[in-house]
Motif scaffolding. Structure first.
Motif, mmCIF file in Angstrom:
data_model
loop_
_atom_site.group_PDB
_atom_site.id
_atom_site.type_symbol
_atom_site.label_atom_id
_atom_site.label_comp_id
_atom_site.label_asym_id
_atom_site.label_seq_id
_atom_site.Cartn_x
_atom_site.Cartn_y
_atom_site.Cartn_z
ATOM 1 N N VAL A 69 16.022 -43.263 -90.754
ATOM 2 C CA VAL A 69 16.466 -43.517 -92.133
ATOM 3 C C VAL A 69 16.979 -42.211 -92.728
ATOM 4 O O VAL A 69 18.021 -42.162 -93.389
ATOM 5 C CB VAL A 69 15.293 -44.051 -92.988
ATOM 6 C CG1 VAL A 69 15.683 -44.149 -94.454
ATOM 7 C CG2 VAL A 69 14.834 -45.401 -92.463
ATOM 8 N N ALA A 72 20.551 -41.079 -91.325
ATOM 9 C CA ALA A 72 21.754 -41.809 -91.744
ATOM 10 C C ALA A 72 21.393 -42.914 -92.729
ATOM 11 O O ALA A 72 21.389 -44.089 -92.379
ATOM 12 C CB ALA A 72 22.450 -42.392 -90.517
ATOM 13 N N PRO A 73 21.074 -42.559 -93.955
ATOM 14 C CA PRO A 73 20.694 -43.605 -94.910
ATOM 15 C C PRO A 73 21.897 -44.465 -95.316
ATOM 16 O O PRO A 73 22.963 -43.937 -95.614
ATOM 17 C CB PRO A 73 20.167 -42.801 -96.109
ATOM 18 C CG PRO A 73 20.794 -41.457 -95.995
ATOM 19 C CD PRO A 73 21.026 -41.208 -94.532
ATOM 20 N N LYS A 74 21.691 -45.760 -95.293
ATOM 21 C CA LYS A 74 22.778 -46.698 -95.645
ATOM 22 C C LYS A 74 23.267 -46.455 -97.072
ATOM 23 O O LYS A 74 24.445 -46.566 -97.359
ATOM 24 C CB LYS A 74 22.211 -48.119 -95.508
ATOM 25 C CG LYS A 74 23.190 -49.230 -95.691
ATOM 26 C CD LYS A 74 22.478 -50.545 -95.337
ATOM 27 C CE LYS A 74 23.274 -51.758 -95.770
ATOM 28 N NZ LYS A 74 22.494 -52.993 -95.585
ATOM 29 N N TYR A 75 22.355 -46.101 -97.975
ATOM 30 C CA TYR A 75 22.727 -45.945 -99.389
ATOM 31 C C TYR A 75 22.807 -44.486 -99.831
ATOM 32 O O TYR A 75 22.826 -44.199 -101.017
ATOM 33 C CB TYR A 75 21.756 -46.743 -100.264
ATOM 34 C CG TYR A 75 21.826 -48.217 -99.945
ATOM 35 C CD1 TYR A 75 22.920 -48.966 -100.355
ATOM 36 C CD2 TYR A 75 20.843 -48.836 -99.175
ATOM 37 C CE1 TYR A 75 23.036 -50.310 -100.014
ATOM 38 C CE2 TYR A 75 20.943 -50.179 -98.829
ATOM 39 C CZ TYR A 75 22.041 -50.911 -99.249
ATOM 40 O OH TYR A 75 22.166 -52.228 -98.920
ATOM 41 N N ASP A 86 17.009 -46.215 -99.470
ATOM 42 C CA ASP A 86 16.599 -46.577 -98.099
ATOM 43 C C ASP A 86 15.120 -46.317 -97.868
ATOM 44 O O ASP A 86 14.437 -47.071 -97.169
ATOM 45 C CB ASP A 86 17.409 -45.769 -97.076
ATOM 46 C CG ASP A 86 18.885 -46.086 -97.158
ATOM 47 O OD1 ASP A 86 19.552 -45.525 -98.039
ATOM 48 O OD2 ASP A 86 19.352 -46.916 -96.359
ATOM 49 N N GLU A 131 16.403 -56.361 -99.881
ATOM 50 C CA GLU A 131 16.481 -55.822 -98.503
ATOM 51 C C GLU A 131 15.108 -55.589 -97.873
ATOM 52 O O GLU A 131 14.999 -55.480 -96.662
ATOM 53 C CB GLU A 131 17.298 -54.522 -98.497
ATOM 54 C CG GLU A 131 18.766 -54.770 -98.719
ATOM 55 C CD GLU A 131 19.661 -53.969 -97.786
ATOM 56 O OE1 GLU A 131 19.181 -53.418 -96.785
ATOM 57 O OE2 GLU A 131 20.856 -53.920 -98.086
#
Ligand code: SF4
Length: 328
Positions: A69, A72-75, A86, A131
């Motif tokens: 996480v 490479a956090p999605k947000y 995340d 999520e």
């Protein structure tokens, strides 16, 4: 639905107040503290807080998977290397699994609408709920009256009228509630997550840029000593005091080499490959952080992972101390 909930306890005031609001409604509360072993939250405070509330506390580690996480956090990140949206999704997923395991009906957090720009505005709150798989089951008692009713409220298990409508960054109402409720065991709002700290973030970014698979142990090391990057997979850490010297010695396992001078000086931990060059740089850095550097030349003696080792002082130890090492 069960009259039992899992309350995330961080050691801070808001989560303690949220759990207390549940106790006041005679709900069964199981505390859950999610630990980041590199010291992002205060486990001792969370334990003291749970004890004061009179609730059991389960301590679980976020584990190495959290590092994916972080990489490479999605947000995205906040001001430092904090992937708050995340991070919460990840933690709330763990809370959901724990809720199911203990047979609780819903999860409670101390989040306050508008308190944090990245993760506690209305949209991210909704996103995090969806999520994490906790739709309708994530109760934020401090701001509940400003949010959509959750399932336990709709079912009458929780009385919405007795929940709060706090919003924004001011903590005055929380302090007043803590005083009225006798809650004294909580950390100060000034403490906080190391991932938001710019110096820690710089070291963490360097770690992820140079290591494909960093571990929680690598993250723990970021909290100790002065860090110098000397090669893609090699870093040298210098202790800043005796406690840190001892902690660095404790990390002298496979993949880590600890140089402890037999003269007055700090310990150096080489994290990664320790070829002659790295060892020599470690000696330079040790000398740079001790008065020993100012003495005339001669042999220098060390313990290297507990075994004796002696080297001759190199010219660059004094004239160009560790110029190949980048201070992080
Ligand atoms: S401040 Fe730190 S612990 Fe809190 S949500 Fe953000 S990254 Fe996670």
């Amino acid at each position: 639905m069960e009259r039992a909930c899992v309350a995330l306890i961080s050691g801070g005031l808001d989560s303690a107040l949220a759990a207390k609001l549940m106790l006041e409604q005679r709900l069964e509360v199981q505390g859950l503290f999610l630990s980041m072993s590199w010291g992002c939250c205060e486990k001792a405070k969370a334990q003291a807080c749970a004890q004061q509330l009179g609730i059991p506390l389960m301590v679980l580690s976020v584990g190495d998977a959290y590092l994916d996480v972080l990489r490479a956090p999605k947000y995205g990140y906040g001001s430092g290397m904090n992937p708050c949206v995340d991070c919460r999704i990840y933690m709330f997923r763990i809370a959901k699994r724990y809720m199911e395991e203990v047979g609780a009906g819903f999860v409670v957090t101390g989040e306050v609408l508008g308190q944090r720009p990245m993760s506690q505005m209305r949209r991210p709150l909704d996103l995090i709920e969806a999520e994490s798989g906790l739709e309708g089951l994530l109760l934020r008692p401090l701001s509940a009256q400003l949010l959509e009713p959750t399932l336990p409220e709709l079912l009458g298990i929780v009385d919405r009228e007795r929940l709060l409508n706090l919003a924004g960054r001011s903590r005055q109402e929380q302090f007043a509630l803590a005083k009225a409720g006798g809650i004294t065991e909580h950390s100060t709002p000034a403490g906080g997550c190391l991932l938001t700290d710019e110096h820690f973030a710089k070291k963490a970014k360097d770690l992820f840029a140079n290591e494909e698979h960093p571990t929680t142990k690598d993250m723990e090391l970021l909290t100790i000593g002065r860090h110098f990057r000397v090669a893609a997979h090699t870093k040298i850490i210098i202790g800043r005091n005796e406690l840190e010297n001892l902690m660095l010695e404790g990390h002298a396992q496979e993949g880590y080499t600890c140089l402890r001078p037999k003269f007055a000086g700090p310990a150096a931990l080489v994290a990664g490959a320790c070829a002659e060059e790295a060892k020599s740089l470690a000696v330079s850095l040790i000398l740079r952080h001790t008065k020993e550097e100012k003495r005339p030349g001669g042999a220098l003696s060390f313990w290297v992972n507990g075994s004796p080792w002696t080297t001759e002082r190199q010219r660059r130890d004094v004239s160009q101390p560790a110029s190949d090492a980048i201070k992080l």
